[in-house]
Design an enzyme around this catalytic site. Structure first.
Site, PDB file in Angstrom:
ATOM      1  N   HIS A 410       0.797  -1.234   0.000  1.00 18.87           N
ATOM      2  CA  HIS A 410       0.000   0.000   0.000  1.00 18.87           C
ATOM      3  C   HIS A 410       0.824   1.276   0.000  1.00 18.87           C
ATOM      4  O   HIS A 410       0.270   2.366   0.154  1.00 18.87           O
ATOM      5  CB  HIS A 410      -0.926   0.052   1.219  1.00 18.87           C
ATOM      6  N   LYS A 598      -7.934  14.165   4.718  1.00 16.82           N
ATOM      7  CA  LYS A 598      -7.112  12.948   4.660  1.00 16.82           C
ATOM      8  C   LYS A 598      -6.062  13.078   5.751  1.00 16.82           C
ATOM      9  O   LYS A 598      -5.947  14.141   6.374  1.00 16.82           O
ATOM     10  CB  LYS A 598      -6.444  12.809   3.300  1.00 16.82           C
ATOM     11  N   ARG A 599      -5.284  12.013   5.984  1.00 16.14           N
ATOM     12  CA  ARG A 599      -4.217  12.150   6.959  1.00 16.14           C
ATOM     13  C   ARG A 599      -3.271  13.280   6.566  1.00 16.14           C
ATOM     14  O   ARG A 599      -3.093  13.559   5.384  1.00 16.14           O
ATOM     15  CB  ARG A 599      -3.437  10.836   7.081  1.00 16.14           C
ATOM     16  N   LYS A 604       1.259  14.382   0.805  1.00 22.08           N
ATOM     17  CA  LYS A 604      -0.103  14.682   0.360  1.00 22.08           C
ATOM     18  C   LYS A 604      -0.275  16.172   0.054  1.00 22.08           C
ATOM     19  O   LYS A 604      -1.236  16.585  -0.555  1.00 22.08           O
ATOM     20  CB  LYS A 604      -1.115  14.227   1.407  1.00 22.08           C
ATOM     21  N   THR A 706      -8.380   6.788  -1.758  1.00 24.44           N
ATOM     22  CA  THR A 706      -9.751   6.296  -1.903  1.00 24.44           C
ATOM     23  C   THR A 706     -10.729   7.433  -1.619  1.00 24.44           C
ATOM     24  O   THR A 706     -11.873   7.394  -2.069  1.00 24.44           O
ATOM     25  CB  THR A 706     -10.029   5.109  -0.943  1.00 24.44           C
ATOM     26  N   LYS A 710     -14.568   8.679  -3.221  1.00 29.02           N
ATOM     27  CA  LYS A 710     -15.770   9.047  -2.456  1.00 29.02           C
ATOM     28  C   LYS A 710     -16.279  10.413  -2.894  1.00 29.02           C
ATOM     29  O   LYS A 710     -17.481  10.640  -3.024  1.00 29.02           O
ATOM     30  CB  LYS A 710     -15.453   9.068  -0.952  1.00 29.02           C
TER      31      LYS A 710
END
Ligand code: 26W
Length: 861
Positions: A410, A598-599, A604, A706, A710
């Site tokens: 992952h 998100k985290r 990111k 993911t 959504k």
């Protein structure tokens, strides 16, 4: 080997896509764009009514349900329903639902047994479940029925559902994916068991105080325990420490593990429901317990603390979930957690299998899946049992292991790849270490044979290198199949992280693009949208997400586009109320809702988003009449407790809010909101309200994502880089319906190799320079020199390791483009519609079917 660039990958996906599109068109021809859609959604189509009927399970018997509930309230609290408070009614309701599922499970198990069917065991240290009550009701198709019963008794379902706390047994994407897959496997009628840990405390509760993140314990069991059924009779022993001797027993040389510490693994089972299916699966969570609460001998000697030691040793193991995401730490407790749940799970798999089978056919009945490397000890543990307990030869045992185990990677982040210090491993798990050493020795032999004794090739791929045990290497060496989680990620695995293994065993590598539980993200989180879609295209998409494609026919239907906008506005209003009540900030529901949740991680690039906001603000200060659409920037993110830079970025976002939200001169053109304690339940509120989905990781680092899916299914338009599953979103929705910007993965690599110099961008982009200077000068009185330095000169390591500076200009330009498109609300609404219509591919139902067909060889019951 030919190197595949992102561009080539994209073309490859495009070709496959064209075929898919053709097929989709073929099945779609019967649906003509409806000339008068307004009418259509006033009058539900016949098919919709049918589907709706199907959803409120035909077998729901309100009187019986009410009776069960009444009995339960009486049994638990000795009262009648109208004496019960919400908490009591909530608990009774959960027990009634649990009982329904348990009896369904009983029937399903009988069916499984009769068919002798193969099962998958999904091993994961995380299952980020969120709330269960409404999900079960949805899956059972009894939501409306139960609402009615409760109403008669004087209760509101929504009020009761709020009492439940999220089961936050996970950090982020990996944990949520595991939960989604259990749901989808069940919905698809596969036999699956999830194995994990019953953490007493899940992911911490986040508070933001003056911009600082505080972590508070998450006592989820208070309201979450109702879903758990202890199965004490299935308790197993797990052994730690001690030493390994060899002894002659009955004329045979046997391995003996001595002087170990025993910890008991007590299982707590949770029912996993699925949609419109007779299947009910189990998620088994292990809790650690000492064999004796107190050592009586030590106690009698007055050694009170020592007498309690074994209890605290054992119970610390399942006390708390590690809050680190994508950053590995060689902590002994973490290794204990991993072995603890792996050993108990493998023992229970074997015991169950042996009731009806022989070990030699294990792989015909059992598939064991390792969700990232955290459960990698499955490999030596299964070997241990076969060798030591069942006297298998090494080769026979290894053949069984190799046919049974598969592994998903992952992440490609170097700092996330687990390596255990050899000495820690050896001392804590002496027998498992011996076996791992032997796996390594033999594997080195294989590597040597394949790479013609090239020492470097052997050394860099071995399982034990120097003082470390490399868990990903162990997984790849053992697994029959290894997969990545998006097309790009799987290519990167083959090209870099697992390059040599791929050359050795190309057939072992595959891709399964991640998916989401679309029912939770649509039907549960966005009921208004679901209702409208059902009127328009029938309710088939709830079971079969690709049917969303039928919506494409309405792309130019003004009434439909208007209605979609209204629904979105309603969801924005709902979120605006929450923002007001939580943080006292007024936001305009007619502004663009631009969301990044998100985290928090540097890769990111929440920071890129923050820099762009600061840039916009400085522009507005210069010209308050700047012609832009009002925008609300919404953030939600937890940072690992020891991740200083991540916490500092949260603080920056918070301070931007303080500065911007209170500045009257910019006329409310932009607002910045940081919502604390982001979690599944909050995502269910935020995502349906988003116009823009920020997916802006540095290309090559986000394995899939993911959240992006959504948002898409809820009609948000993606602002993203060509990374992870964004590429497949781009392929599905088409280039006109997504905002793509920034360097591609191969361009990032090239820049890194050429020598990346972020200061160049500082010197050549006046906007960027001004933004960085502002960070240094301070935001609402707080200096962010550390962040500025990390981008320009590098503080602890290389400057700007995630290429924020390099992508800034392209990002700002893409945001400008988006703003222009938004001026034409019809055009924007059409983009939104096409995102919903093309999200079907990203259903977890599709993902698990791929796993079942191509990896686990699993048939539906
Ligand atoms: C050992 C510390 C640690 C903890 C968690 C390392 C790595 C992890 C996870 C593998 C991190 C994770 O959640 N990865 C995410 O997995 C999602 C599901 O596949 C992907 O969608 C995300 O892109 C990926 O970051």
């Amino acid at each position: 080997m030919k190197k595949m660039t992102t561009e080539e990958l994209t073309t490859k996906v495009t070709t496959e896509k064209t075929v898919k599109k053709k097929n989709a068109k073929a099945t779609q021809t019967h649906k003509k764009p409806n000339a008068n859609a307004t009418q259509t959604h006033k009058k539900p189509a016949a098919s919709a009514v049918q589907t709706q009927k199907k959803q409120t399970a035909p077998s729901f018997d309100a009187a019986r349900f009410s009776d069960s509930l009444e009995k339960q309230v009486k049994k638990m609290f000795g009262i009648v329903p109208n004496e019960a408070n919400n908490e009591q009614m909530y608990k009774a309701l959960c027990i009634v639902i649990k009982d329904i599922l348990t009896s369904k499970r009983f029937t399903f198990k009988e069916k499984m047994r009769a068919q002798g069917s193969k099962q998958v065991y999904y091993m994961s240290v995380e299952f980020l479940l969120g709330k269960s009550l409404k999900n079960h009701l949805l899956n059972l198709g009894i939501e409306d029925g139960v609402k009615g019963v409760l109403k008669k008794l004087g209760f509101e379902l929504d009020g009761l559902a709020e009492i439940e706390q999220d089961a936050g047994l996970g950090n982020g994407g990996l944990g949520r994916l595991a939960a989604a897959y259990m749901d989808a496997l069940t919905s698809q009628g596969y036999a699956a068991t999830g194995f994990s840990i019953r953490y007493d405390y899940g992911i911490f509760k986040q508070k933001i105080v003056d911009g600082w993140q505080l972590e508070l314990p998450d006592e989820w069991l208070d309201a979450g325990e109702v879903w758990l059924a202890p199965r004490v009779e299935d308790t197993f022993e797990v052994k730690f420490g001690g030493r390994v001797d060899q002894e002659w027993v009955d004329g045979k040389l046997k391995v003996c593990h001595k002087d170990y510490t025993t910890v008991l693994a007590v299982p707590y089972d949770m029912n996993v429901s699925g949609y419109e299916t007779s299947a009910v699966n189990t998620l088994r969570l292990w809790s650690a317990k000492a064999p004796v609460d107190i050592d009586l001998k030590l106690f009698a000697q007055g050694e009170y603390l020592k007498a309690l030691e074994s209890k605290s040793y054992a119970e610390s193991i399942t006390k708390i979930l590690y809050p680190a995401d994508n950053h590995y730490e060689g902590k002994s407790l973490r290794l204990k957690q991993q072995y603890f749940f792996v050993s108990a799970s493998i023992q229970s798999i074997i015991r169950k299998h042996l009731k009806y089978n022989y070990l030699t056919n294990l792989h015909e009945k059992v598939a064991i899946h390792i969700n990232d490397t955290h459960p990698a000890l499955c490999v030596p543990e299964l070997m241990r049992i076969l060798l030591d307990d069942y006297s298998y030869s090494w080769d026979d045992a290894w053949a069984i292991v190799a046919k049974t185990i598969s592994y998903t990677n992952h992440t490609v982040m170097a700092e996330a790849l687990e390596r255990w210090p050899r000495e820690l491993f050896r001392t804590l798990l002496p027998r498992i270490f011996q076996i791992t050493e032997e796996i390594d020795r033999r594997f080195r032999g294989e590597l040597g044979a394949f790479f013609q004794n090239d020492r470097n090739a052997v050394d860099r791929n071995a399982i034990i290198q120097g003082n470390d045990v490399y868990m990903a290497n162990l997984c790849v060496a053992a697994a029959h199949t290894v997969n990545g989680v998006s097309a790009l990620h799987s290519e990167i695995l083959k090209e870099s992280v697992f390059r040599d293994y791929y050359i050795m065993r190309p057939q072992a590598f595959t891709n399964v693009t991640n998916g989401i539980t679309h029912r939770r993200w649509l039907k549960l989180a966005n009921p208004k949208l679901t209702e409208f879609l059902t009127e328009l295209i029938g309710g088939g998409f709830i079971l079969n997400a690709p049917e969303l494609k039928k919506l494409e026919a309405y792309g130019d239907d003004k009434a439909v586009l208007k209605k979609l906008e209204e629904i979105k506005r309603g969801n924005k209003l709902r979120l605006a109320k929450y923002i007001k009540s939580e943080g006292g900030i007024d936001v305009n529901p007619d502004a663009i809702f631009d969301v990044q949740v998100k985290r928090l991680h540097e890769y990111k690039r929440q920071l890129l988003n923050a820099l762009h906001i600061l840039n916009l603000y400085l522009k507005l200060k210069e010209n308050p009449d700047l012609d832009i659409n009002p925008r609300v920037f919404v953030f939600g993110a937890k940072a690992a407790s020891s991740y200083t830079m991540a916490k500092q970025i949260i603080r920056l976002i918070y301070q931007l809010g303080v500065l911007i939200n209170n500045d009257k001169t910019i006329k409310d053109k932009i607002k910045v909101v940081f919502l604390e304690n982001y979690r599944v339940t909050l995502a269910e509120l935020i995502i349906p309200a988003a116009n823009v989905s920020e997916q802006i990781s540095v290309a090559g680092k986000e394995a899939s994502g993911t959240g992006n899916m959504k948002f898409m299914i809820n009609g948000a338009v993606t602002m993203g880089t060509m990374d992870g599953a964004n590429i497949e979103i781009y392929e599905n929705v088409g280039e006109d319906n997504i905002f793509i910007f920034g360097l591609k993965a191969h361009e990032i690599d090239a820049l890194r190799h050429a020598g990346y110099n972020p200061t160049y961008y500082y010197n050549h982009n006046a906007d960027l320079k001004r933004v960085i200077d502002a960070l240094n000068a301070g935001i609402a009185g707080v200096s962010f020199r550390d962040i500025a330095d990390s981008l320009t000169i590098g503080v602890y390591g290389k400057a700007d390791p995630y290429f924020v500076m390099a992508d800034f200009e392209a990002y700002a330009a893409a945001q400008d483009r988006l703003d222009k498109v938004y001026n034409d609300s019809r055009a924007f609404n059409k983009m939104s519609l096409l995102n919903i219509a093309n999200a079907g591919f990203f259903a977890a139902d599709r993902s698990v079917t791929e796993y079942a067909d191509r990896i686990w060889d699993l048939k539906k019951i």
